[in-house]
Design a protein around this motif. Structure first.
Motif, PDB file in Angstrom:
ATOM      1  N   ASN A   1      -8.198 -24.126 -33.708  1.00 54.47           N
ATOM      2  CA  ASN A   1      -6.756 -24.342 -33.635  1.00 54.47           C
ATOM      3  C   ASN A   1      -6.288 -24.193 -32.193  1.00 54.47           C
ATOM      4  OD1 ASN A   1      -5.747 -24.650 -36.460  1.00 54.47           O
ATOM      5  ND2 ASN A   1      -6.782 -22.692 -36.701  1.00 54.47           N
ATOM      6  N   PRO A   2      -5.174 -24.870 -31.836  1.00 52.09           N
ATOM      7  CA  PRO A   2      -4.649 -24.752 -30.472  1.00 52.09           C
ATOM      8  C   PRO A   2      -4.081 -23.363 -30.199  1.00 52.09           C
ATOM      9  CG  PRO A   2      -3.181 -26.088 -31.826  1.00 52.09           C
ATOM     10  CD  PRO A   2      -4.387 -25.781 -32.663  1.00 52.09           C
ATOM     11  N   VAL A   3      -4.251 -22.925 -28.966  1.00 47.67           N
ATOM     12  CA  VAL A   3      -3.741 -21.623 -28.518  1.00 47.67           C
ATOM     13  C   VAL A   3      -3.297 -21.759 -27.066  1.00 47.67           C
ATOM     14  CG1 VAL A   3      -4.415 -19.252 -27.938  1.00 47.67           C
ATOM     15  CG2 VAL A   3      -5.197 -20.249 -30.072  1.00 47.67           C
ATOM     16  N   THR A   4      -2.152 -21.167 -26.741  1.00 47.32           N
ATOM     17  CA  THR A   4      -1.683 -21.122 -25.354  1.00 47.32           C
ATOM     18  C   THR A   4      -1.618 -19.667 -24.918  1.00 47.32           C
ATOM     19  OG1 THR A   4      -0.391 -23.143 -25.599  1.00 47.32           O
ATOM     20  CG2 THR A   4       0.214 -21.672 -23.791  1.00 47.32           C
ATOM     21  N   LEU A   5      -2.376 -19.350 -23.884  1.00 42.90           N
ATOM     22  CA  LEU A   5      -2.358 -18.007 -23.309  1.00 42.90           C
ATOM     23  C   LEU A   5      -1.370 -17.999 -22.156  1.00 42.90           C
ATOM     24  CD1 LEU A   5      -6.200 -17.307 -23.129  1.00 42.90           C
ATOM     25  CD2 LEU A   5      -4.584 -16.393 -24.799  1.00 42.90           C
ATOM     26  N   LYS A   6      -0.447 -17.043 -22.164  1.00 45.17           N
ATOM     27  CA  LYS A   6       0.541 -16.913 -21.089  1.00 45.17           C
ATOM     28  C   LYS A   6       0.064 -15.850 -20.110  1.00 45.17           C
ATOM     29  CE  LYS A   6       4.492 -18.523 -23.680  1.00 45.17           C
ATOM     30  NZ  LYS A   6       4.571 -19.810 -23.080  1.00 45.17           N
ATOM     31  N   ALA A   7       0.166 -16.165 -18.843  1.00 46.90           N
ATOM     32  CA  ALA A   7      -0.259 -15.232 -17.796  1.00 46.90           C
ATOM     33  C   ALA A   7       0.880 -14.290 -17.445  1.00 46.90           C
ATOM     34  CB  ALA A   7      -0.682 -15.999 -16.551  1.00 46.90           C
ATOM     35  N   SER A   8       0.575 -12.999 -17.442  1.00 48.03           N
ATOM     36  CA  SER A   8       1.546 -12.034 -16.950  1.00 48.03           C
ATOM     37  C   SER A   8       1.137 -11.561 -15.560  1.00 48.03           C
ATOM     38  CB  SER A   8       1.673 -10.842 -17.915  1.00 48.03           C
ATOM     39  OG  SER A   8       0.420 -10.197 -18.058  1.00 48.03           O
ATOM     40  N   ASN A   9      -0.002 -12.044 -15.121  1.00 50.25           N
ATOM     41  CA  ASN A   9      -0.535 -11.637 -13.829  1.00 50.25           C
ATOM     42  C   ASN A   9      -1.612 -12.650 -13.467  1.00 50.25           C
ATOM     43  OD1 ASN A   9      -0.784  -9.966 -11.658  1.00 50.25           O
ATOM     44  ND2 ASN A   9      -1.872  -8.355 -12.713  1.00 50.25           N
ATOM     45  N   PHE A  10      -1.654 -13.110 -12.245  1.00 48.39           N
ATOM     46  CA  PHE A  10      -2.728 -13.988 -11.780  1.00 48.39           C
ATOM     47  C   PHE A  10      -2.865 -13.812 -10.285  1.00 48.39           C
ATOM     48  CE2 PHE A  10      -4.429 -17.800  -9.857  1.00 48.39           C
ATOM     49  CZ  PHE A  10      -5.601 -17.961 -10.585  1.00 48.39           C
ATOM     50  N   ASN A  11      -4.108 -13.762  -9.820  1.00 49.13           N
ATOM     51  CA  ASN A  11      -4.354 -13.571  -8.398  1.00 49.13           C
ATOM     52  C   ASN A  11      -5.782 -13.970  -8.069  1.00 49.13           C
ATOM     53  OD1 ASN A  11      -3.653 -12.603  -5.737  1.00 49.13           O
ATOM     54  ND2 ASN A  11      -4.972 -10.856  -6.120  1.00 49.13           N
TER      55      ASN A  11
ATOM     56  N   GLY B   1      -5.409 -24.307 -24.629  1.00 47.57           N
ATOM     57  CA  GLY B   1      -6.723 -24.666 -25.125  1.00 47.57           C
ATOM     58  C   GLY B   1      -6.833 -24.506 -26.619  1.00 47.57           C
ATOM     59  N   SER B   2      -8.047 -24.193 -27.060  1.00 45.36           N
ATOM     60  CA  SER B   2      -8.292 -24.042 -28.488  1.00 45.36           C
ATOM     61  C   SER B   2      -9.200 -22.843 -28.739  1.00 45.36           C
ATOM     62  CB  SER B   2      -8.913 -25.313 -29.065  1.00 45.36           C
ATOM     63  OG  SER B   2     -10.133 -25.603 -28.406  1.00 45.36           O
ATOM     64  N   LEU B   3      -8.950 -22.191 -29.868  1.00 45.55           N
ATOM     65  CA  LEU B   3      -9.713 -21.019 -30.286  1.00 45.55           C
ATOM     66  C   LEU B   3     -10.491 -21.380 -31.542  1.00 45.55           C
ATOM     67  CD1 LEU B   3     -10.288 -17.941 -29.959  1.00 45.55           C
ATOM     68  CD2 LEU B   3      -8.344 -17.563 -31.505  1.00 45.55           C
TER      69      LEU B   3
ATOM     70  N   SER C   1     -11.797 -22.483 -25.470  1.00 46.14           N
ATOM     71  CA  SER C   1     -11.991 -23.545 -24.481  1.00 46.14           C
ATOM     72  C   SER C   1     -10.631 -24.092 -24.101  1.00 46.14           C
ATOM     73  CB  SER C   1     -12.853 -24.678 -25.056  1.00 46.14           C
ATOM     74  OG  SER C   1     -14.129 -24.207 -25.386  1.00 46.14           O
ATOM     75  N   ALA C   2     -10.457 -24.358 -22.819  1.00 48.45           N
ATOM     76  CA  ALA C   2      -9.188 -24.905 -22.352  1.00 48.45           C
ATOM     77  C   ALA C   2      -9.444 -25.884 -21.222  1.00 48.45           C
ATOM     78  CB  ALA C   2      -8.273 -23.782 -21.873  1.00 48.45           C
TER      79      ALA C   2
ATOM     80  N   ASP D   1      -4.110 -11.280 -16.316  1.00 51.25           N
ATOM     81  CA  ASP D   1      -3.866 -10.804 -17.669  1.00 51.25           C
ATOM     82  C   ASP D   1      -3.174 -11.920 -18.438  1.00 51.25           C
ATOM     83  OD1 ASP D   1      -4.844  -8.212 -17.109  1.00 51.25           O
ATOM     84  OD2 ASP D   1      -2.912  -7.641 -16.261  1.00 51.25           O
ATOM     85  N   PHE D   2      -3.713 -12.261 -19.589  1.00 46.61           N
ATOM     86  CA  PHE D   2      -3.188 -13.346 -20.406  1.00 46.61           C
ATOM     87  C   PHE D   2      -3.008 -12.843 -21.829  1.00 46.61           C
ATOM     88  CE2 PHE D   2      -5.559 -15.092 -16.935  1.00 46.61           C
ATOM     89  CZ  PHE D   2      -4.842 -16.199 -16.516  1.00 46.61           C
ATOM     90  N   ASP D   3      -2.016 -13.393 -22.539  1.00 54.25           N
ATOM     91  CA  ASP D   3      -1.855 -12.981 -23.930  1.00 54.25           C
ATOM     92  C   ASP D   3      -1.186 -14.071 -24.756  1.00 54.25           C
ATOM     93  OD1 ASP D   3       0.778 -12.405 -22.769  1.00 54.25           O
ATOM     94  OD2 ASP D   3       1.178 -11.395 -24.658  1.00 54.25           O
ATOM     95  N   THR D   4      -1.323 -13.914 -26.065  1.00 59.41           N
ATOM     96  CA  THR D   4      -0.686 -14.799 -27.032  1.00 59.41           C
ATOM     97  C   THR D   4      -0.629 -14.067 -28.363  1.00 59.41           C
ATOM     98  OG1 THR D   4      -0.652 -17.055 -27.918  1.00 59.41           O
ATOM     99  CG2 THR D   4      -2.790 -15.944 -27.869  1.00 59.41           C
ATOM    100  N   THR D   5       0.155 -14.592 -29.273  1.00 60.27           N
ATOM    101  CA  THR D   5       0.169 -14.087 -30.644  1.00 60.27           C
ATOM    102  C   THR D   5      -0.212 -15.240 -31.553  1.00 60.27           C
ATOM    103  OG1 THR D   5       1.846 -12.432 -30.149  1.00 60.27           O
ATOM    104  CG2 THR D   5       1.582 -13.043 -32.463  1.00 60.27           C
ATOM    105  N   ILE D   6      -1.209 -15.003 -32.391  1.00 57.08           N
ATOM    106  CA  ILE D   6      -1.671 -16.026 -33.332  1.00 57.08           C
ATOM    107  C   ILE D   6      -1.361 -15.583 -34.757  1.00 57.08           C
ATOM    108  CG2 ILE D   6      -3.518 -16.808 -31.790  1.00 57.08           C
ATOM    109  CD1 ILE D   6      -5.487 -15.282 -33.703  1.00 57.08           C
ATOM    110  N   GLN D   7      -1.392 -16.546 -35.661  1.00 58.40           N
ATOM    111  CA  GLN D   7      -1.286 -16.270 -37.096  1.00 58.40           C
ATOM    112  C   GLN D   7      -2.708 -16.360 -37.643  1.00 58.40           C
ATOM    113  OE1 GLN D   7       1.834 -15.306 -38.165  1.00 58.40           O
ATOM    114  NE2 GLN D   7       2.255 -15.602 -35.995  1.00 58.40           N
TER     115      GLN D   7
END
Length: 191
Positions: free
Chosen positions: A131-141, A122-124, A106-107, A156-162
């Protein structure tokens, strides 16, 4: 000449699509939305998997530069291409799908660079922990889909979580990394 006209039509369609999105409610298109994960395997290769069932909604206002997303993932739909690996990942060692059959993202904060979404904050919720998570966009249209005659927005969105933040620690003592790369390819249809 025909190729020039086709090229101009394609450019006009893209220009209209990018500028078209203003404000609206969108439903995630499950046939164009995929949630995948990647984790290193003993420093040698990368294990990958995805969740085949997901649903959700997006609120987007490009003029106000705001947005909201609610995505629900069916954890039981996990697929790696190998039945035995699927079963282990679905077990209590990892996703514990019997006790936690859904994963939620949810964001309520979209970050824009110009008129494009560049981050979704948002949060995962996974394994009962949020926990909080930020997805970075490498593409949006956004574009006008000619087949369904509706506006579609995505990227396309991505992030790295622990993973240990959610209590998923199995294999750490064997050398499996804590870092998991999440990739969300999403398209949503304006309602």
């Amino acid at each position: 000449m025909r190729q020039t006209l086709l090229a101009l039509a394609a450019i006009a369609t893209m220009a209209v699509g990018t500028a078209h999105a203003q404000s609206g409610s969108y439903v995630i298109d499950p046939s164009h939305t995929f949630v995948t994960f990647e984790i290193g395997h003993m420093g040698t290769s990368t294990n990958r998997g995805r969740f085949d069932k997901k649903e959700g909604t997006v609120q987007l206002d490009t003029a106000a530069k705001t947005g909201k997303v609610d995505l629900t993932i069916d954890a039981t739909s996990l697929s790696t291409g190998t039945a035995a690996f699927n079963k282990h990942l679905q077990s209590a060692d990892f996703f514990n799908v019997e006790q936690f059959p859904t994963i939620k993202f949810s964001a309520d904060k979209f970050v824009f660079t110009g008129d494009k979404v560049s981050e979704v904050v948002g949060s995962l919720t996974l394994l009962g922990k949020t926990n909080p998570v930020t997805l970075k966009a490498s593409n949006f249209n956004c574009y006008q889909n000619q087949m369904i005659k509706r506006e579609v927005c995505g990227g396309d969105f991505d992030t790295t979580i622990q993973r240990s933040q959610w209590g998923m620690t199995w294999g750490a003592n064997y050398g499996f990394p804590d870092a998991v790369h999440l990739i969300v390819q999403v398209e949503a249809v304006k309602q």
